[in-house]
Design a protein around this motif. Structure first.
Motif, PDB file in Angstrom:
ATOM      1  N   GLY A  48       0.819  -1.205   0.000  1.00 52.94           N
ATOM      2  CA  GLY A  48       0.000   0.000   0.000  1.00 52.94           C
ATOM      3  C   GLY A  48       0.848   1.247   0.000  1.00 52.94           C
ATOM      4  O   GLY A  48       1.956   1.267  -0.516  1.00 52.94           O
ATOM      5  N   HIS A  63      -1.326   9.388   6.878  1.00 51.84           N
ATOM      6  CA  HIS A  63      -2.403   8.489   6.448  1.00 51.84           C
ATOM      7  C   HIS A  63      -1.789   7.246   5.839  1.00 51.84           C
ATOM      8  O   HIS A  63      -0.981   7.324   4.911  1.00 51.84           O
ATOM      9  CB  HIS A  63      -3.307   9.171   5.419  1.00 51.84           C
ATOM     10  N   SER A  64      -2.149   6.071   6.351  1.00 51.78           N
ATOM     11  CA  SER A  64      -1.681   4.808   5.792  1.00 51.78           C
ATOM     12  C   SER A  64      -2.860   4.051   5.213  1.00 51.78           C
ATOM     13  O   SER A  64      -3.933   3.975   5.823  1.00 51.78           O
ATOM     14  CB  SER A  64      -0.970   3.967   6.853  1.00 51.78           C
ATOM     15  N   ASP A  65      -2.662   3.501   4.025  1.00 53.23           N
ATOM     16  CA  ASP A  65      -3.680   2.715   3.314  1.00 53.23           C
ATOM     17  C   ASP A  65      -2.989   1.424   2.894  1.00 53.23           C
ATOM     18  O   ASP A  65      -2.253   1.393   1.902  1.00 53.23           O
ATOM     19  CB  ASP A  65      -4.187   3.503   2.112  1.00 53.23           C
ATOM     20  N   GLU A  89     -10.794   2.207   8.249  1.00 59.70           N
ATOM     21  CA  GLU A  89     -11.181   0.887   7.737  1.00 59.70           C
ATOM     22  C   GLU A  89     -10.286  -0.156   8.402  1.00 59.70           C
ATOM     23  O   GLU A  89      -9.091   0.080   8.602  1.00 59.70           O
ATOM     24  CB  GLU A  89     -11.019   0.839   6.223  1.00 59.70           C
ATOM     25  N   ARG A 128      -7.707  -5.052   5.017  1.00 60.89           N
ATOM     26  CA  ARG A 128      -7.461  -3.714   4.477  1.00 60.89           C
ATOM     27  C   ARG A 128      -7.495  -2.768   5.668  1.00 60.89           C
ATOM     28  O   ARG A 128      -8.481  -2.718   6.409  1.00 60.89           O
ATOM     29  CB  ARG A 128      -8.551  -3.347   3.463  1.00 60.89           C
ATOM     30  N   ARG A 130      -6.915   1.193   6.893  1.00 59.65           N
ATOM     31  CA  ARG A 130      -6.715   2.611   6.595  1.00 59.65           C
ATOM     32  C   ARG A 130      -6.807   3.391   7.906  1.00 59.65           C
ATOM     33  O   ARG A 130      -7.821   3.335   8.592  1.00 59.65           O
ATOM     34  CB  ARG A 130      -7.752   3.125   5.599  1.00 59.65           C
ATOM     35  N   GLU A 177     -12.572  11.809   4.686  1.00 60.55           N
ATOM     36  CA  GLU A 177     -12.586  11.070   3.421  1.00 60.55           C
ATOM     37  C   GLU A 177     -12.529  12.040   2.233  1.00 60.55           C
ATOM     38  O   GLU A 177     -11.838  11.779   1.245  1.00 60.55           O
ATOM     39  CB  GLU A 177     -13.835  10.191   3.329  1.00 60.55           C
TER      40      GLU A 177
END
Length: 332
Positions: A48, A63-65, A89, A128, A130, A177
């Motif tokens: 990611g 921000h980490s995704d 998430e 996943r 986030r 978001e």
């Protein structure tokens, strides 16, 4: 001058070596109990991107995704006056001293820790994940987020380590978001994240860290609203947030709040800064993002979120987030 950059500029594998390098930079010890054989050159733990925004020398937003492939744990060793984390998430486990909490999407925590009592976080796999983090870095003065004209906010750390969990209001999730989906210039991004960080601090810091007297602890209500009005409006707001797909009518909502329709319209706007149906639209669109990420079609998402026509839903979604709903669906 604030900078806007990325630790990982595109969607790439994150190996144990990558995370250890990030940890060295930010004072975090990473552990990989479920990683593949450590004899491999650099086992891949996640896939990611991680975005890092330095708003000013005392404030950082990250921000980490990530698609987490193998569970990993971390211990933050570097003292931080305050550290806030919002789970957008996925789910994590967080601990400090004898405290431990399981958190999922919509939850958040605020922590003050030091070298002796580190913040422990465990990220299960596969999932996943986030997460948005706000770090207030060491300073000797009450924080003032110049150059924006605003009053300095004293968020001095408490004497002992603190771990405080809380739920993020749905309207703030929507704003986060939207900010993550924006393609603004660097300076506009800096101002945007500065404002959002202040909102997160206002909602997420324990009351004792912001209030020092009984007078300051008194609830400040907008003009013309009683405490009973506020309680009824808050109950109504929570109903919209938790069940945005219902078919609401102003007359019924007014009866539920024991107000006339005109009074409800006026007081809701005075209390929350938007109309009751604008707030409902925000809640529906935020819910729609989650459905699209789970693989729902645009048509299914529109109906699940209370829209009768997919075209109306698509128009509202693009106006709010700047991208069409089918683009989110295809990305995931």
């Amino acid at each position: 001058m604030a900078t806007l950059g990325s630790i990982t500029p595109s969607c790439v594998p994150l190996t144990t070596h990558d995370l250890l390098a990030i940890g060295q930079r930010f004072g975090i010890d990473y552990r990989f109990p479920e990683a593949p054989d450590r004899s491999q050159p650099a086992p891949c733990v996640a896939h990611g991107r991680v975005m890092d925004v330095e708003v000013d020398p005392t404030l950082r937003v990250t921000h980490s995704d990530l698609d987490v492939l193998h569970a990993y744990a971390s211990t933050s060793r570097r003292a931080a006056p305050w550290f806030l984390s919002v789970i957008l998430e996925g789910h994590i486990q967080v601990g400090l001293g004898h405290q431990s909490f399981q958190l999922q999407a919509g939850d958040a925590f605020s922590a003050h820790f030091n070298e002796q009592t580190g913040l422990e976080v465990f990220q299960p796999a596969p999932q996943r994940l986030r997460i948005l983090n706000v770090s207030i870095l060491a300073c000797t003065e009450p924080l003032s987020f110049s150059p924006i004209s605003c009053s300095p906010i004293n968020v001095a750390p408490p004497a002992a380590p603190v771990l405080h969990t809380w739920q993020v209001p749905q309207f703030l999730i929507h704003s986060l978001e939207a900010a993550l989906a924006s393609n603004w210039s660097v300076e506009r991004q800096r101002l945007l994240w500065q404002g959002l960080a202040l909102q997160l601090l206002a909602h997420g810091l324990p009351a004792a860290s912001l209030e020092s007297s009984d007078e300051e602890k008194a609830v400040s209500l907008p003009p013309g609203l009683t405490q009973r009005d506020h309680q009824r409006l808050e109950h109504l707001r929570q109903q919209l947030e938790h069940s945005p797909n219902q078919d609401y009518r102003l007359e019924q909502l007014a009866r539920n709040a024991a107000m006339s329709p005109s009074s409800l319209r006026t007081k809701f706007h005075r209390c929350y800064g938007c109309s009751i149906f604008d707030y409902l639209r925000r809640c529906r669109l935020t819910q729609a993002q989650a459905y699209l990420r789970k693989g729902y079609s645009v048509q299914q998402t529109a109906h699940a979120c209370g829209y009768r026509h997919a075209t109306n839903f698509a128009t509202a979604f693009k106006r709010a987030f700047g991208i069409a709903p089918h683009e989110v669906h295809h990305r995931h």
